[in-house]
Write a protein that holds these residues in place. Structure first.
Motif, PDB file in Angstrom:
ATOM      1  N   PRO A   1       0.978  -0.715   0.037  1.00 54.21           N
ATOM      2  CA  PRO A   1      -0.040  -0.080   0.326  1.00 54.21           C
ATOM      3  C   PRO A   1       1.027   0.931   0.188  1.00 54.21           C
ATOM      4  O   PRO A   1      -0.255   2.317  -0.782  1.00 54.21           O
ATOM      5  CB  PRO A   1      -0.530  -0.544   1.354  1.00 54.21           C
ATOM      6  N   THR A   2       1.785   0.948   0.739  1.00 56.61           N
ATOM      7  CA  THR A   2       2.926   1.828   0.773  1.00 56.61           C
ATOM      8  C   THR A   2       4.585   2.152   0.835  1.00 56.61           C
ATOM      9  O   THR A   2       4.807   1.776   1.606  1.00 56.61           O
ATOM     10  CB  THR A   2       2.858   3.004   2.089  1.00 56.61           C
ATOM     11  N   PRO A   3       4.422   1.785  -0.105  1.00 58.71           N
ATOM     12  CA  PRO A   3       5.950   0.939  -1.104  1.00 58.71           C
ATOM     13  C   PRO A   3       7.724   1.782  -0.077  1.00 58.71           C
ATOM     14  O   PRO A   3       7.706   3.259  -0.857  1.00 58.71           O
ATOM     15  CB  PRO A   3       6.050   1.145  -2.542  1.00 58.71           C
ATOM     16  N   PRO A   4       8.316   0.674   0.454  1.00 58.48           N
ATOM     17  CA  PRO A   4       9.415   2.355   0.349  1.00 58.48           C
ATOM     18  C   PRO A   4      10.321   2.182  -0.465  1.00 58.48           C
ATOM     19  O   PRO A   4      11.205   2.739  -0.554  1.00 58.48           O
ATOM     20  CB  PRO A   4       9.972   0.720   1.765  1.00 58.48           C
ATOM     21  N   LEU A   5       9.718   1.241  -1.309  1.00 58.63           N
ATOM     22  CA  LEU A   5      10.941   0.977  -3.108  1.00 58.63           C
ATOM     23  C   LEU A   5      10.474   0.916  -4.473  1.00 58.63           C
ATOM     24  O   LEU A   5       9.598   0.052  -3.896  1.00 58.63           O
ATOM     25  CB  LEU A   5      12.105   0.409  -2.677  1.00 58.63           C
ATOM     26  N   THR A   6      10.265   1.125  -4.682  1.00 58.09           N
ATOM     27  CA  THR A   6       9.155   0.906  -6.146  1.00 58.09           C
ATOM     28  C   THR A   6      10.132   1.558  -7.756  1.00 58.09           C
ATOM     29  O   THR A   6      12.021   1.724  -7.202  1.00 58.09           O
ATOM     30  CB  THR A   6       8.727   2.225  -6.699  1.00 58.09           C
ATOM     31  N   VAL A   7      10.563   0.454  -9.008  1.00 58.80           N
ATOM     32  CA  VAL A   7      10.891   0.765  -9.998  1.00 58.80           C
ATOM     33  C   VAL A   7      11.301   1.513 -10.699  1.00 58.80           C
ATOM     34  O   VAL A   7      12.740   1.592 -11.040  1.00 58.80           O
ATOM     35  CB  VAL A   7      10.631  -0.579 -10.725  1.00 58.80           C
ATOM     36  N   ASP A   8      10.457   2.242 -10.153  1.00 57.63           N
ATOM     37  CA  ASP A   8      10.720   3.782 -11.234  1.00 57.63           C
ATOM     38  C   ASP A   8      11.784   4.228 -10.491  1.00 57.63           C
ATOM     39  O   ASP A   8      12.687   5.122 -10.542  1.00 57.63           O
ATOM     40  CB  ASP A   8       9.428   4.680 -11.691  1.00 57.63           C
ATOM     41  N   GLN A   9      11.621   4.176  -8.489  1.00 53.66           N
ATOM     42  CA  GLN A   9      12.246   5.344  -8.231  1.00 53.66           C
ATOM     43  C   GLN A   9      13.457   4.759  -8.601  1.00 53.66           C
ATOM     44  O   GLN A   9      15.223   5.386  -8.142  1.00 53.66           O
ATOM     45  CB  GLN A   9      12.163   5.259  -6.476  1.00 53.66           C
ATOM     46  N   VAL A  10      14.771   2.939  -8.379  1.00 51.44           N
ATOM     47  CA  VAL A  10      15.703   2.705  -8.755  1.00 51.44           C
ATOM     48  C   VAL A  10      16.039   3.229  -9.821  1.00 51.44           C
ATOM     49  O   VAL A  10      17.355   3.393 -10.158  1.00 51.44           O
ATOM     50  CB  VAL A  10      15.249   0.967  -8.627  1.00 51.44           C
ATOM     51  N   ARG A  11      15.231   2.997 -10.520  1.00 48.88           N
ATOM     52  CA  ARG A  11      15.841   4.089 -12.203  1.00 48.88           C
ATOM     53  C   ARG A  11      15.949   5.262 -12.335  1.00 48.88           C
ATOM     54  O   ARG A  11      17.248   5.826 -12.366  1.00 48.88           O
ATOM     55  CB  ARG A  11      14.695   3.959 -12.876  1.00 48.88           C
ATOM     56  N   LEU A  12      15.767   6.071 -11.166  1.00 58.53           N
ATOM     57  CA  LEU A  12      16.074   7.234 -11.003  1.00 58.53           C
ATOM     58  C   LEU A  12      16.995   7.399 -10.291  1.00 58.53           C
ATOM     59  O   LEU A  12      18.336   8.582 -10.458  1.00 58.53           O
ATOM     60  CB  LEU A  12      15.145   8.048 -10.167  1.00 58.53           C
ATOM     61  N   LEU A  13      17.630   6.793  -9.858  1.00 61.47           N
ATOM     62  CA  LEU A  13      18.914   6.556  -9.344  1.00 61.47           C
ATOM     63  C   LEU A  13      20.179   6.039 -10.077  1.00 61.47           C
ATOM     64  O   LEU A  13      21.189   6.199  -9.255  1.00 61.47           O
ATOM     65  CB  LEU A  13      18.937   5.371  -7.495  1.00 61.47           C
ATOM     66  N   GLN A  14      19.136   5.600 -10.596  1.00 57.79           N
ATOM     67  CA  GLN A  14      21.061   5.341 -11.740  1.00 57.79           C
ATOM     68  C   GLN A  14      21.183   6.685 -12.701  1.00 57.79           C
ATOM     69  O   GLN A  14      22.414   6.425 -13.918  1.00 57.79           O
ATOM     70  CB  GLN A  14      20.106   4.531 -13.162  1.00 57.79           C
ATOM     71  N   SER A  15      20.577   7.628 -12.443  1.00 60.55           N
ATOM     72  CA  SER A  15      20.724   9.295 -13.241  1.00 60.55           C
ATOM     73  C   SER A  15      21.766  10.288 -12.143  1.00 60.55           C
ATOM     74  O   SER A  15      20.819  10.270 -10.905  1.00 60.55           O
ATOM     75  CB  SER A  15      20.459   9.482 -13.913  1.00 60.55           C
ATOM     76  N   ASP A  16      22.384  11.161 -12.199  1.00 63.26           N
ATOM     77  CA  ASP A  16      22.637  11.882 -10.645  1.00 63.26           C
ATOM     78  C   ASP A  16      21.670  12.792 -11.124  1.00 63.26           C
ATOM     79  O   ASP A  16      20.748  13.571 -11.793  1.00 63.26           O
ATOM     80  CB  ASP A  16      23.858  12.840 -11.600  1.00 63.26           C
ATOM     81  N   ASN A  17      21.296  13.559 -10.236  1.00 62.20           N
ATOM     82  CA  ASN A  17      20.263  14.570  -9.909  1.00 62.20           C
ATOM     83  C   ASN A  17      21.226  16.049  -9.298  1.00 62.20           C
ATOM     84  O   ASN A  17      20.714  16.563  -8.109  1.00 62.20           O
ATOM     85  CB  ASN A  17      19.822  14.092  -9.031  1.00 62.20           C
ATOM     86  N   VAL A  18      21.723  16.888 -10.189  1.00 54.51           N
ATOM     87  CA  VAL A  18      22.388  17.857  -9.923  1.00 54.51           C
ATOM     88  C   VAL A  18      21.901  18.861 -10.874  1.00 54.51           C
ATOM     89  O   VAL A  18      21.045  18.669 -11.845  1.00 54.51           O
ATOM     90  CB  VAL A  18      23.796  17.748  -9.919  1.00 54.51           C
ATOM     91  N   VAL A  19      22.388  20.169 -10.779  1.00 53.33           N
ATOM     92  CA  VAL A  19      21.724  21.348 -11.633  1.00 53.33           C
ATOM     93  C   VAL A  19      23.412  21.289 -13.103  1.00 53.33           C
ATOM     94  O   VAL A  19      24.669  21.060 -12.019  1.00 53.33           O
ATOM     95  CB  VAL A  19      22.948  22.437 -10.099  1.00 53.33           C
TER      96      VAL A  19
END
Length: 323
Positions: A262-280
């Protein structure tokens, strides 16, 4: 187009009751402007009322999946802000219906209502991936700008603050788990930005300090890897836990099962996002499309996070933290 924020101005905020929303509401309340907070469950938005004066904040019902429900909320508004977003899909709340089609619905309603300004808060985009996901939905949302050509788009990195789902989540995990996983080896880079700075950037965009030509990318004063984040969480929460590298393929496999909770601690989409840097990006820095370009000095993680992670320390507020 600039909006003069005073007690004669009316601002409609779609999705204004969440983590970022309450800080945006607080920032706008200080200007004296009146606000309509358009949310699916207005009866659950009572926590916003103390942020302004009597009658200044008015929660109303709206759902970005149903364009007709958005019209009344935008009627007569001088400015419109779209903060609606989801971390994972639930039921009919999909990334496509909320962050793609929903963003287009808000832009269309803002234009039809005659609003002079539209601010859309998105996120720094990851590298394109094979299948549609949260990042892809956000990129599609940015392509909806022709509905409101003067729209200002703000793209923050990971947002932190007392009610965040980033540092708080890892600190909660550290309290319960004997080890902390480093997905992808902990090499993914973030540029955490204080929620109050993002709220100030929204006000700056409304008042004409931002251009609608290209998106603004909002990041804090330092870049941290996932390993850095975990180490700081352990330091601020006064916990000792080993950090275990967790390859992406294994994290995706685990998330494939967890995302059905119901409230997942982790999803496949979130793991995919972690494969790219999130910086300016360097392009945004060069063009001045950052917090500094809006005249905002970013708040560092160490100035805020240790205070609200005290709840996760062995003795809570009675634990003596020494930086």
């Amino acid at each position: 187009m600039a909006v003069q924020l005073n007690n004669q101005a009316l601002v409609t905020i779609y999705g204004g009751s969440g983590f970022l929303g309450r800080h945006v509401v607080r920032a706008i309340a200080r200007t004296g402007a009146r606000m309509r907070i358009a949310v699916r469950r207005p009866e659950l938005a009572g926590h916003l009322q103390p942020l302004g004066s009597v009658g200044q904040i008015n929660p109303v019902q709206a759902n970005v999946r149903f364009p007709d429900s958005l019209i009344a909320a935008a009627e007569g508004a001088d400015a419109v802000i779209n903060l609606v977003g989801i971390l994972f899909p639930t039921g009919k709340q999909s990334f496509k219906s909320v962050q793609d089609e929903g963003a287009r619905h808000v832009a269309e309603v803002a234009k039809a209502s005659g609003a002079r300004s539209l601010v859309h808060v998105s996120a720094i985009a990851p590298t394109p991936i094979r299948r549609p996901s949260m990042g892809a939905a956000r990129r599609r949302a940015r392509r909806r700008r022709p509905c409101f050509p003067r729209a200002v788009i703000l793209r923050p990195s990971v947002v932190f603050g007392p009610e965040d789902d980033f540092f708080n989540r890892f600190a909660a995990l550290a309290r319960l788990s004997p080890v902390l996983p480093l997905i992808g080896g902990g090499r993914t880079k973030f540029q955490p930005v204080f929620v109050g700075d993002v709220a100030r950037s929204v006000v700056a965009a409304l008042t004409g300090l931002a251009s609608a030509d290209k998106p603004y990318e909002l990041g804090g004063p330092e870049i941290l890897t996932m390993r850095d984040v975990m180490e700081r969480v352990l330091d601020y929460s006064m916990r000792e836990r080993p950090l275990m590298p967790w390859p992406f393929w294994l994290a995706k496999l685990q998330a494939a099962f967890l995302q059905w909770l119901p409230t997942p601690p982790l999803t496949v989409d979130q793991v995919r996002l972690l494969q790219s840097d999130n910086v300016v990006s360097d392009a945004a820095i060069k063009a001045g499309r950052t917090l500094h370009g809006l005249g905002i000095e970013p708040v560092p993680v160490a100035s805020v996070v240790p205070d609200y992670l005290e709840q996760f320390r062995p003795r809570g507020q009675f634990s003596v933290y020494k930086p």
